[in-house]
Design an enzyme around this catalytic site. Structure first.
Site, PDB file in Angstrom:
ATOM      1  N   ARG A 121     -10.564  -0.028  15.085  1.00 45.74           N
ATOM      2  CA  ARG A 121     -10.769   0.860  13.709  1.00 45.74           C
ATOM      3  C   ARG A 121     -11.796  -0.106  12.773  1.00 45.74           C
ATOM      4  O   ARG A 121     -12.936   0.090  13.299  1.00 45.74           O
ATOM      5  CB  ARG A 121      -9.229   0.800  13.599  1.00 45.74           C
ATOM      6  CG  ARG A 121      -8.813   1.912  12.621  1.00 45.74           C
ATOM      7  CD  ARG A 121      -7.333   1.984  12.413  1.00 45.74           C
ATOM      8  NE  ARG A 121      -6.915   0.836  11.525  1.00 45.74           N
ATOM      9  CZ  ARG A 121      -5.655   0.542  10.859  1.00 45.74           C
ATOM     10  NH1 ARG A 121      -4.797   1.167  11.437  1.00 45.74           N
ATOM     11  NH2 ARG A 121      -5.434  -0.583  10.367  1.00 45.74           N
ATOM     12  N   MET A 153      12.150  24.343   0.851  1.00 42.03           N
ATOM     13  CA  MET A 153      11.248  23.620   0.236  1.00 42.03           C
ATOM     14  C   MET A 153      12.394  22.630  -0.815  1.00 42.03           C
ATOM     15  O   MET A 153      12.192  21.579  -1.086  1.00 42.03           O
ATOM     16  CB  MET A 153      10.481  24.387  -0.819  1.00 42.03           C
ATOM     17  CG  MET A 153       9.421  23.575  -1.282  1.00 42.03           C
ATOM     18  SD  MET A 153       8.392  24.469  -2.391  1.00 42.03           S
ATOM     19  CE  MET A 153       7.480  25.336  -1.138  1.00 42.03           C
ATOM     20  N   LYS A 201       0.919  -1.183  -0.068  1.00 40.98           N
ATOM     21  CA  LYS A 201      -0.116  -0.162   0.173  1.00 40.98           C
ATOM     22  C   LYS A 201       0.814   1.446  -0.045  1.00 40.98           C
ATOM     23  O   LYS A 201       2.260   1.191   0.201  1.00 40.98           O
ATOM     24  CB  LYS A 201      -0.933   0.072   1.237  1.00 40.98           C
ATOM     25  CG  LYS A 201      -0.139   0.020   2.626  1.00 40.98           C
ATOM     26  CD  LYS A 201      -0.996  -0.221   3.742  1.00 40.98           C
ATOM     27  CE  LYS A 201      -0.482  -0.433   5.107  1.00 40.98           C
ATOM     28  NZ  LYS A 201      -1.272  -0.789   6.223  1.00 40.98           N
ATOM     29  N   TYR A 210      16.974  30.317   5.299  1.00 41.41           N
ATOM     30  CA  TYR A 210      15.644  31.114   5.943  1.00 41.41           C
ATOM     31  C   TYR A 210      15.824  31.397   7.372  1.00 41.41           C
ATOM     32  O   TYR A 210      16.192  30.445   8.301  1.00 41.41           O
ATOM     33  CB  TYR A 210      14.299  30.542   5.394  1.00 41.41           C
ATOM     34  CG  TYR A 210      13.775  30.704   4.146  1.00 41.41           C
ATOM     35  CD1 TYR A 210      13.706  31.646   3.380  1.00 41.41           C
ATOM     36  CD2 TYR A 210      13.982  29.381   3.493  1.00 41.41           C
ATOM     37  CE1 TYR A 210      13.190  31.799   1.943  1.00 41.41           C
ATOM     38  CE2 TYR A 210      13.456  29.331   2.285  1.00 41.41           C
ATOM     39  CZ  TYR A 210      13.182  30.651   1.651  1.00 41.41           C
ATOM     40  OH  TYR A 210      12.949  30.667   0.171  1.00 41.41           O
TER      41      TYR A 210
HETATM   42  C1  PLP Z   1      -0.429  -1.800   6.948  1.00 46.75           C
HETATM   43  C2  PLP Z   1      -1.230  -2.950   7.315  1.00 46.75           C
HETATM   44  C3  PLP Z   1      -0.508  -4.103   7.494  1.00 46.75           C
HETATM   45  C4  PLP Z   1       1.180  -4.167   7.543  1.00 46.75           C
HETATM   46  O1  PLP Z   1       1.742  -3.609   8.515  1.00 46.75           O
HETATM   47  P1  PLP Z   1       3.473  -3.616   8.683  1.00 46.75           P
HETATM   48  O2  PLP Z   1       3.556  -3.099  10.294  1.00 46.75           O
HETATM   49  O3  PLP Z   1       4.073  -2.764   7.788  1.00 46.75           O
HETATM   50  O4  PLP Z   1       3.834  -4.804   8.474  1.00 46.75           O
HETATM   51  C5  PLP Z   1      -0.966  -5.472   8.002  1.00 46.75           C
HETATM   52  N1  PLP Z   1      -2.321  -5.392   8.021  1.00 46.75           N
HETATM   53  C6  PLP Z   1      -3.105  -4.270   7.937  1.00 46.75           C
HETATM   54  C7  PLP Z   1      -4.421  -4.387   8.298  1.00 46.75           C
HETATM   55  C8  PLP Z   1      -2.486  -2.983   7.333  1.00 46.75           C
HETATM   56  O5  PLP Z   1      -3.288  -2.197   7.432  1.00 46.75           O
END
Ligand code: PLP
Length: 359
Positions: A123, A300, A28, A252
């Site tokens: 969550r 920047m 992701k 800056y």
């Molecule tokens: C991002 C995520 C992971 C991976 O977590 P890491 O700590 O990067 O290994 C696993 N499960 C869910 C639901 C996630 O959102």
């Protein structure tokens, strides 16, 4: 970005796994800033049987890049997202009836779903194991829906002193046990990277590892202690070297002035690239095989480093902000520590302007 490191980290993780458990590589957020498609391929070469992303758009992007194999979309989905996820032939996660209905309405082909129990993350997922069981039954009997998995997610796996993980694990085990043998054909999964390292009892049929496949340490320590190899190096170069007299300032706000004569190098990277302004006067950069203090304000597009009075550094010399040069090394975990954050945020914060080079 060293893709061989991603491959090797996956191989290393697989060696830890409970017999028969599979590795799901989490790619992701553009592969935690490392490049999703490239890392997905490298992870598959390293034996990852599954890929996971947070959004439907990310799943679609993997398919556009020609990535095959099972893909799990872990995040919440709107009706439009659901269509996109299904078009990408991805598995999706469900935790309420409403969601299941919207999926069925969309289905052109069998939709593979994973029921999520919230065992203490607070969550996504249902907290109520009766509701999860009812959902399980509904999904199991719904035409066009294929029950593919059961999952949960840990809140404190990165903190070995916290007992919460044990409690979450107990709840999840109780839920799986209540289903009797019916969970046997499903992919049961819970662990992120930290839980994968911490306890094989968390492995079940699959682990979902993100941060570790990139060679970043889920506990914020030196990744090499767990046999992980950082894939990412953040490199720039010295664009200019200037002699400073005592009292002259860089950047800056004049937040740094030379106490004595010295040379200052300008490096063309800044907060526009994700090199955060909070690092002003507060980190090192490797130039000429040595640590040089970043002096003055991160702007920047540029930062400045103190090269000392007798420097041999010349314009064009390489500068390393994360990674190794000579005998020296700056870990992402070190930068995260200076920013009072976690390595995840440092790599995800690198902006699109930073050119990704994969080798
Ligand atoms: C991002 C995520 C992971 C991976 O977590 P890491 O700590 O990067 O290994 C696993 N499960 C869910 C639901 C996630 O959102």
């Amino acid at each position: 970005m060293r893709l061989d490191a991603v491959r090797l980290n996956c191989e290393r993780l697989r060696l830890l796994l409970l017999d028969g458990a599979q590795l799901c590589a989490v790619v992701k957020a553009d592969g935690y800033g490392h490049g999703a498609a490239e890392c997905a391929r490298a992870a598959q070469e390293g034996g990852a049987a599954w890929l996971a992303v947070a959004t439907a758009g990310e799943a679609a992007e993997l398919r556009r890049e020609g990535i095959g194999g099972r893909v799990l979309v872990m995040g919440a989905l709107t009706a439009a997202d659901t269509r996109m996820a299904l078009d990408a032939d991805a598995d999706v996660v469900i935790w309420d009836r409403r969601f299941l209905d919207s999926i069925r309405a969309d289905a052109g082909h069998a939709v593979r779903v994973h029921v999520k129990l919230d065992t203490g993350m607070g969550r996504l997922g249902t907290k109520d194991s009766d509701e999860a069981r009812a959902l399980f039954e509904q999904a199991d009997s719904a035409p066009g829906v294929e029950l593919a998995g059961l999952m949960t997610h840990f809140a404190t796996a990165d903190d070995p002193a916290d007992p919460h993980l044990g409690m979450q694990l107990d709840r999840f085990n109780a839920f799986v046990d209540q289903l009797g043998g019916r969970a046997d054909d499903l992919v049961v999964h819970a662990a992120n990277s930290a839980a994968t390292f911490r306890d094989r009892a968390c492995h079940f049929d699959m682990v979902r590892c993100g941060v570790a496949i990139y060679g970043l340490d889920p506990f914020g320590e030196d990744p090499r202690l767990r046999g992980l190899d950082p894939a990412l190096a953040l490199e720039s170069y010295v664009a200019a070297v200037k002699r400073f007299e005592a009292g002259e300032s860089a950047g800056y706000g004049r937040r740094w002035t030379a106490a004595e004569p010295t040379c200052v190098g300008a490096i063309p990277i800044g907060y526009g690239d994700g090199w955060r302004r909070a690092l002003s006067n507060h980190c090192d950069v490797l130039v000429g095989g040595r640590r040089r203090p970043l002096v003055g304000t991160v702007s920047m597009d540029n930062v400045t480093v103190d090269l000392g009075p007798d420097t041999e550094v010349e314009p064009g010399d390489a500068a390393v902000l994360i990674g190794a040069q000579g005998e020296e090394r700056i870990l992402c975990e070190e930068v995260a520590g200076r920013l009072d954050t976690i390595n995840y945020e440092v790599v995800c914060g690198l902006s699109p302007r930073v050119v990704r080079r994969h080798e």
